[in-house]
Write a protein that holds these residues in place. Structure first.
Motif, short mmCIF file in Angstrom:
data_model
loop_
_atom_site.label_atom_id
_atom_site.label_comp_id
_atom_site.label_asym_id
_atom_site.label_seq_id
_atom_site.Cartn_x
_atom_site.Cartn_y
_atom_site.Cartn_z
N ASP A 128 0.82 -1.21 0.00
CA ASP A 128 0.00 0.00 0.00
C ASP A 128 0.86 1.26 0.00
O ASP A 128 1.81 1.38 0.77
N VAL A 129 0.47 2.19 -0.88
CA VAL A 129 1.10 3.51 -0.95
C VAL A 129 -0.01 4.55 -0.91
O VAL A 129 -1.03 4.41 -1.60
N SER A 130 0.20 5.59 -0.10
CA SER A 130 -0.83 6.64 0.05
C SER A 130 -0.39 7.91 -0.66
O SER A 130 0.80 8.24 -0.71
N ASP A 131 -1.39 8.61 -1.19
CA ASP A 131 -1.15 9.91 -1.79
C ASP A 131 -0.98 10.94 -0.67
O ASP A 131 -1.73 10.93 0.31
N SER A 132 0.02 11.80 -0.80
CA SER A 132 0.28 12.78 0.26
C SER A 132 -0.88 13.73 0.47
O SER A 132 -1.06 14.26 1.57
N ARG A 133 -1.69 13.94 -0.57
CA ARG A 133 -2.83 14.86 -0.45
C ARG A 133 -4.08 14.17 0.08
O ARG A 133 -4.95 14.82 0.65
N ALA A 138 -5.41 4.51 0.17
CA ALA A 138 -4.18 3.77 -0.10
C ALA A 138 -4.41 2.88 -1.32
O ALA A 138 -5.46 2.26 -1.47
N VAL A 139 -3.38 2.82 -2.20
CA VAL A 139 -3.47 2.04 -3.43
C VAL A 139 -2.33 1.02 -3.44
O VAL A 139 -1.16 1.38 -3.21
N PRO A 140 -2.60 -0.27 -3.72
CA PRO A 140 -1.53 -1.27 -3.82
C PRO A 140 -0.64 -0.99 -5.03
O PRO A 140 -1.12 -0.72 -6.12
N VAL A 141 0.68 -1.07 -4.82
CA VAL A 141 1.67 -0.81 -5.86
C VAL A 141 2.67 -1.95 -5.89
O VAL A 141 3.13 -2.41 -4.84
N ALA A 142 3.02 -2.42 -7.09
CA ALA A 142 4.03 -3.46 -7.27
C ALA A 142 5.17 -2.90 -8.13
O ALA A 142 4.94 -2.08 -9.01
N VAL A 187 9.69 3.93 -2.69
CA VAL A 187 8.44 4.16 -3.43
C VAL A 187 7.33 4.64 -2.50
O VAL A 187 6.50 5.47 -2.88
N SER A 188 7.31 4.14 -1.27
CA SER A 188 6.27 4.56 -0.32
C SER A 188 6.36 6.05 -0.01
O SER A 188 5.34 6.71 0.24
N ASN A 189 7.57 6.60 -0.04
CA ASN A 189 7.76 8.01 0.34
C ASN A 189 7.84 8.96 -0.85
O ASN A 189 7.86 10.18 -0.65
N ILE A 190 7.91 8.44 -2.08
CA ILE A 190 8.04 9.32 -3.24
C ILE A 190 6.88 10.31 -3.38
O ILE A 190 7.11 11.50 -3.65
N PRO A 191 5.61 9.91 -3.21
CA PRO A 191 4.53 10.90 -3.35
C PRO A 191 4.67 12.08 -2.39
O PRO A 191 4.44 13.23 -2.78
N SER A 192 5.06 11.81 -1.13
CA SER A 192 5.19 12.91 -0.17
C SER A 192 6.49 13.67 -0.36
O SER A 192 6.54 14.89 -0.15
N ASP A 193 7.57 12.98 -0.76
CA ASP A 193 8.87 13.65 -0.91
C ASP A 193 8.93 14.51 -2.16
O ASP A 193 9.60 15.56 -2.16
N THR A 194 8.27 14.10 -3.23
CA THR A 194 8.37 14.81 -4.50
C THR A 194 7.10 15.55 -4.89
O THR A 194 7.13 16.37 -5.81
N GLY A 195 5.98 15.26 -4.21
CA GLY A 195 4.72 15.91 -4.58
C GLY A 195 4.05 15.30 -5.80
O GLY A 195 3.09 15.87 -6.33
N ILE A 196 4.55 14.14 -6.25
CA ILE A 196 3.93 13.48 -7.41
C ILE A 196 2.60 12.85 -6.99
O ILE A 196 2.56 12.10 -6.01
N PRO A 197 1.51 13.14 -7.69
CA PRO A 197 0.25 12.47 -7.37
C PRO A 197 0.40 10.95 -7.53
O PRO A 197 1.00 10.49 -8.50
N LEU A 198 -0.15 10.21 -6.59
CA LEU A 198 -0.03 8.74 -6.65
C LEU A 198 -0.63 8.19 -7.93
O LEU A 198 -0.13 7.21 -8.49
N ILE A 199 -1.68 8.81 -8.42
CA ILE A 199 -2.36 8.33 -9.61
C ILE A 199 -1.45 8.40 -10.84
O ILE A 199 -1.68 7.73 -11.85
N GLN A 200 -0.38 9.24 -10.77
CA GLN A 200 0.55 9.40 -11.89
C GLN A 200 1.87 8.65 -11.68
O GLN A 200 2.82 8.85 -12.43
N LEU A 201 1.94 7.80 -10.67
CA LEU A 201 3.19 7.15 -10.29
C LEU A 201 3.75 6.29 -11.41
O LEU A 201 4.97 6.20 -11.59
#
Length: 459
Positions: A128-133, A138-142, A187-201
């Motif tokens: 599970d990875v969560s969007d910082s916003r 939480a969305v499962p990511v592989a 990968v779990s911290n990339i959305p919060s560290d970079t501001g990238i929306p999880l949906i665009q990962l």
């Protein structure tokens, strides 16, 4: 890939040729023919005088078991010589003098491949990875990829791993487990560290690859003594069938729609404001143009009225002169005796008419000059760049020590005709350094050449 490869046959009778002929390996242990791996028997001895061959890109490690701990010699390739105490100083304390320096000695020999690249494929199952916003969704990511590494600092590598117990499969499994742990953390911290929306990962695979590689390299170096040459992440997958993905997709879609609508509203407002400003500017421009046109028309009307006024004043001057002519000789005026006691003075009459005409024309000249300046100021705006009138030449005349005028050349001509202005009269105009007689000035000298001499008195 061979790891602890097959035994190599002895060459040259009792002496050994110590070398590694494995085509592919990371660490390979040499042992005499017939001996099993990892043995410490005396029969597994190396005979003094055997030859050692080490290829370029590999290193041979001699491990001597001692009572006070193991000791090691490192022979880096290329190398091809006979084993002697001169080549191996540590052998001097091992090879017993009782055997004449020809007895066998105990040593484990390992070949380490410094040029070979080891590649390990890894796969990180869905986590599970969560969007910082939107931390509630939480969305499962592989993540899947490959890591490539090699041994650069073999001494550090040997410190971290016991060669006699080394197993490549186990070593690869340890590295794979560490890579999976590090990738999950990054990968779990990339959305919060970079501001990238999880949906665009999924579209940020290059950024993820670079971040993971920078994170993993120093850690595998310190933990395992290996140098990472590349991390290649081949796929980042979001579980689009999960409830978390569906909910997050719906929320971001609503926000995207609202953002688009808000931006469109802002754009429309900016366009309306710009149109309003342009209309206001246009109205102001038209107002200024109307005022300038009205002002030009007013100035033209005033100019016409001024011309009429000049004519009117000149007419008045003429009438006044005629009236003076009719009153000549009244009240004891000197002149020709008409038999009724009244006199007629033609010179006085002419002087009065000349002076009246001069004053009227001089006034007209000054008013024309003022009007010309006004017209010159406004006419280029109203009717294009009109040609300015020629400059009016005017002279001051000295009379009884006083400066009179200025008078135009036309007025001076009339004054010369009436005898009030002669070639000896002192004159001055703008640009002259001093007063001069009128007869010495070219444009005034012609006035006196045409003068008719005064009529002689009647005898």
């Amino acid at each position: 890939m061979g790891f602890f490869g097959k035994n190599k046959t002895n060459e040259g009778g009792m002496l050994d040729v110590i070398r590694c002929d494995e085509p592919s390996y990371l660490i390979w242990k040499w042992r005499p023919q017939g001996e099993v791996a990892n043995t410490t028997k005396k029969e597994n001895a190396i005979r003094y005088g055997s030859s050692l061959r080490v290829k370029e890109g590999e290193v041979a490690v001699f491990v001597y078991p001692q009572k006070d701990g193991s000791q090691q010699d490192f022979i880096a390739g290329p190398y091809d010589q006979t084993i002697k105490t001169g080549n191996f100083p540590i052998l001097a304390s091992i090879v017993g003098a009782v055997f004449g320096g020809n007895s066998p000695f105990q040593a484990e020999i390992y070949f380490i491949n410094l040029a070979g690249i080891i590649q390990i494929k890894f796969g990180v199952p869905f986590f599970d990875v969560s969007d910082s916003r939107f931390s509630d969704y939480a969305v499962p990511v592989a993540v899947r990829g490959t890591i490539s590494f090699k041994i650069s600092d073999y001494k550090e590598f040997i410190k971290l791993h016991r060669l006699i117990d080394f197993n490549l499969d186990s070593f690869q499994a340890q590295i794979r487990d560490s890579v999976i742990k590090y990738v999950k953390g990054v990968v779990s911290n990339i959305p919060s560290d970079t501001g990238i929306p999880l949906i665009q990962l999924e579209r940020k695979i290059f950024l993820i690859n670079e971040t993971v590689e920078n994170y993993i390299k120093p850690r595998l170096q310190s933990d395992f003594g290996v140098t990472v040459s590349a991390v290649d992440i081949s796929d980042v997958e979001l579980d689009k069938g999960s409830e978390g993905y569906k909910e997050l997709k719906a929320v971001t879609a609503d926000i995207t729609t609202q953002t688009t609508q808000a931006q469109a509203a802002v754009n429309i407002k900016q366009m309306q404001d710009m149109q309003r400003v342009q209309m206001k500017n246009l109205e102001e421009t038209q107002r200024i143009q109307r005022e300038e046109m009205q002002r030009a028309q007013k100035l033209q009307t005033e100019s016409a009225n001024l011309s009429a006024f000049q004519i009117e004043k000149q007419t008045e001057v003429g009438i006044a002169g005629a009236t003076a002519l009719g009153n000549m000789g009244v009240n004891g005026g000197a002149g020709i005796n008409l038999g009724n006691g009244n006199g007629f003075n033609p010179a006085g009459m002419m002087a009065g008419m000349a002076m009246g005409s001069a004053i009227g024309q001089n006034m007209a000249g000054m008013m024309n000059g003022a009007l010309g300046g006004i017209n010159q100021q406004f006419s280029p705006k109203m009717a294009g760049a009109a040609v300015p009138p020629p400059p009016v030449i005017q002279y001051n005349v000295a009379v009884n020590g006083q400066s009179t005028g200025p008078y135009t050349v036309q007025v001076l001509s009339q004054m010369a005709a009436s005898g009030q202005f002669s070639k000896n009269s002192m004159v001055w105009k703008t640009g002259m350094t001093s007063w001069q007689p009128a007869g010495e000035i070219q444009e005034l000298a012609a006035l006196f050449a045409q003068n008719v001499p005064p009529v002689p008195p009647v005898m």
